[in-house]
Design a protein around this motif. Structure first.
Motif, short mmCIF file in Angstrom:
data_model
loop_
_atom_site.label_atom_id
_atom_site.label_comp_id
_atom_site.label_asym_id
_atom_site.label_seq_id
_atom_site.Cartn_x
_atom_site.Cartn_y
_atom_site.Cartn_z
N GLU A 111 9.83 5.60 -10.72
CA GLU A 111 11.13 4.92 -10.68
C GLU A 111 11.55 4.66 -9.24
O GLU A 111 12.15 3.62 -8.94
N HIS A 112 11.23 5.60 -8.35
CA HIS A 112 11.55 5.45 -6.92
C HIS A 112 10.26 5.66 -6.12
O HIS A 112 9.97 6.78 -5.65
N PRO A 113 9.47 4.62 -5.94
CA PRO A 113 8.16 4.75 -5.28
C PRO A 113 8.28 5.25 -3.84
O PRO A 113 9.20 4.87 -3.11
N ARG A 114 7.32 6.07 -3.43
CA ARG A 114 7.30 6.58 -2.06
C ARG A 114 6.56 5.64 -1.13
O ARG A 114 6.55 5.86 0.10
N SER A 115 5.89 4.62 -1.68
CA SER A 115 5.22 3.63 -0.86
C SER A 115 5.11 2.33 -1.66
O SER A 115 5.49 2.29 -2.84
N ASP A 116 4.61 1.30 -1.00
CA ASP A 116 4.39 0.02 -1.69
C ASP A 116 2.89 -0.22 -1.88
O ASP A 116 2.44 -1.36 -2.01
N GLY A 156 0.40 2.32 -10.49
CA GLY A 156 0.11 3.61 -9.89
C GLY A 156 0.24 3.44 -8.39
O GLY A 156 -0.26 2.47 -7.81
N VAL A 157 0.91 4.39 -7.72
CA VAL A 157 1.24 4.24 -6.30
C VAL A 157 0.65 5.42 -5.52
O VAL A 157 0.71 6.57 -5.97
N ALA A 158 0.09 5.10 -4.35
CA ALA A 158 -0.51 6.13 -3.49
C ALA A 158 0.36 6.39 -2.27
O ALA A 158 0.95 5.47 -1.69
N GLU A 159 0.40 7.65 -1.86
CA GLU A 159 1.06 8.05 -0.62
C GLU A 159 -0.02 8.52 0.35
O GLU A 159 -0.88 9.33 -0.02
N LEU A 160 0.00 7.99 1.58
CA LEU A 160 -1.06 8.27 2.53
C LEU A 160 -0.63 9.22 3.63
O LEU A 160 0.54 9.26 4.02
N GLY A 161 -1.62 9.97 4.13
CA GLY A 161 -1.43 10.79 5.31
C GLY A 161 -1.70 9.99 6.57
O GLY A 161 -2.01 8.78 6.52
N VAL A 217 -2.59 11.60 -0.09
CA VAL A 217 -1.98 12.93 -0.24
C VAL A 217 -1.17 13.06 -1.52
O VAL A 217 -0.76 14.16 -1.89
N GLY A 218 -0.94 11.96 -2.21
CA GLY A 218 -0.20 12.03 -3.46
C GLY A 218 -0.29 10.74 -4.25
O GLY A 218 -0.48 9.65 -3.67
N LEU A 219 -0.19 10.86 -5.56
CA LEU A 219 -0.23 9.71 -6.46
C LEU A 219 0.92 9.80 -7.45
O LEU A 219 1.29 10.89 -7.90
N GLU A 220 1.49 8.65 -7.77
CA GLU A 220 2.54 8.58 -8.78
C GLU A 220 2.21 7.44 -9.74
O GLU A 220 1.73 6.38 -9.32
N GLU A 221 2.42 7.64 -11.02
CA GLU A 221 2.16 6.61 -12.01
C GLU A 221 3.45 5.91 -12.40
O GLU A 221 4.34 6.50 -13.01
N LYS A 222 3.61 4.65 -11.98
CA LYS A 222 4.79 3.83 -12.26
C LYS A 222 6.08 4.58 -11.97
O LYS A 222 6.93 4.78 -12.84
#
Length: 355
Positions: free
Chosen positions: A160-165, A142-147, A153-158
């Motif tokens: 394919e193209h992560p917005r952060s590390d 699960g990947v988090a995107e920060l402000g 500001v956003g979460l993605e579960e696994k």
């Protein structure tokens, strides 16, 4: 503040060991992974802990008890099926009441504890605080995107193209508003109530969801290589302690623990290693980053970078490495001809044989 510890689940990645044992009780340096988490909660000043249990409830209860040995007050909360992390919050609402709480995944291994996370939450005015760490392969988490201010500001579960590390570590702190969130979401495509969906609900409703970064070492101990790496990390920190018996023909190098009742004869021990209570090591080499459980027997064998659980025996094996051997296991050298490997292997096992 209370804590909710998740100790259900089936541990499919550690089968066949977890067919009969809770994955949270697999030991690292001869102490169950779950115990490290309970101690971290206690050290952060949290004493009231609810533990979610599933099929292995009896084993978890037997190991943890009422929590007194950890300085905790334990309440067990049964989950009939693994229906998601948010479902755990849903069924624990009565226990959690109107208090903020830490949610701690019992198979996560975190060196350095969570005191800084808890202190930061208490000092701030957040509705949720999520522990994060940088990873090399974020697509598996699960990947988090920060402000700009560290808010999530956003979460993605696994993805394919992560917005952060920035991977989500299995430790969260929530205010009571999370109960409204878990009641508002619906099951995902895999039939579970996802905690990431509940956190997204908080973000969409304008609640304050903030990040906090891991200050120490973190691993999800769901795979063999993760267990061995956690074992290595802890063994590197041990202090030598020879409480058992080591004869004059044996050689000890480095940080070695020989627990009470253990006997070492005519062997070479190269630390860091732990030999469990009442075990016997005879004419063997036990190499670095190895933990041998209680009541084990190792004879005429070479082993390193491995974990051996309680009451197992290994006799006459020339070399074992990078291995996890369960409880009450017998590993013996076959005698006579033909020179064949004789195996009795359970479902979901992995065997590597060098011919």
């Amino acid at each position: 503040m209370k804590a909710l510890v998740l100790a259900g689940g089936k541990g499919t990645r550690l089968r066949p060991l977890t067919h009969t044992s809770a994955k949270q009780l697999v030991p690292v340096a001869n102490k169950p992974v779950l115990f490290y988490g309970l101690e971290a909660l206690r050290d952060a000043g949290i004493t009231s802990v609810g533990i979610i249990v599933g099929d292995t409830a009896h084993e978890v209860r037997e190991a943890v008890g009422d929590g007194a040995k950890f300085g905790l007050d334990i309440t067990y909360i049964p989950q009939q099926a693994p229906l998601g992390l948010a479902h755990c919050v849903l069924i624990a609402e009565e226990f959690l009441a109107d208090e903020p709480f830490v949610m701690y995944l019992g198979d996560n291994f975190l060196v350095g504890g969570i005191t800084s996370l808890v202190d930061a939450f208490r000092a701030a005015d957040h509705d949720a605080q999520i522990l994060l760490t940088k990873v090399a392969e974020p697509q598996f988490y699960g990947v988090a995107e920060l402000g700009s201010d560290g808010e999530i500001v956003g979460l993605e579960e696994k993805p394919e193209h992560p917005r952060s590390d920035l991977a989500i570590v299995g430790v969260y702190i929530f205010s009571p508003v999370i109960h409204a969130a878990v009641r508002s979401i619906t099951p995902s495509a895999r039939g579970e109530l996802e905690i990431t969906d509940a956190i997204t609900w908080l973000i969409d409703k304008g609640y304050r969801v903030h990040s906090h970064f891991v200050s120490g070492y973190w691993k999800d101990t769901g795979r063999l290589q993760d267990m061995l790496e956690c074992n290595r990390i802890i063994l590197e920190q041990i202090e030598p302690d020879i409480s058992g018996t080591v004869d004059g023909r044996s050689e000890i190098t480095g940080r070695v623990v020989v627990e009470r009742g253990a006997v070492v004869e005519d062997s070479v021990l190269r630390g860091p290693i732990v030999i469990g209570a009442d075990s016997k090591i005879t004419s063997s080499y036990v190499g670095p980053f190895t933990s041998i459980g209680a009541r084990c027997e190792v004879a005429n064998t070479e082993i390193e970078y491995s974990i051996v659980l309680d009451s197992s025996s290994i006799r006459g094996v020339s070399r074992i490495g990078h291995s996890l051997i369960g409880r009450n296991v017998e590993v013996n050298r076959a005698e006579g001809m033909p020179n064949t490997h004789e195996l009795m292997v359970g479902d979901h096992s992995k065997i590597q044989v060098r011919s």
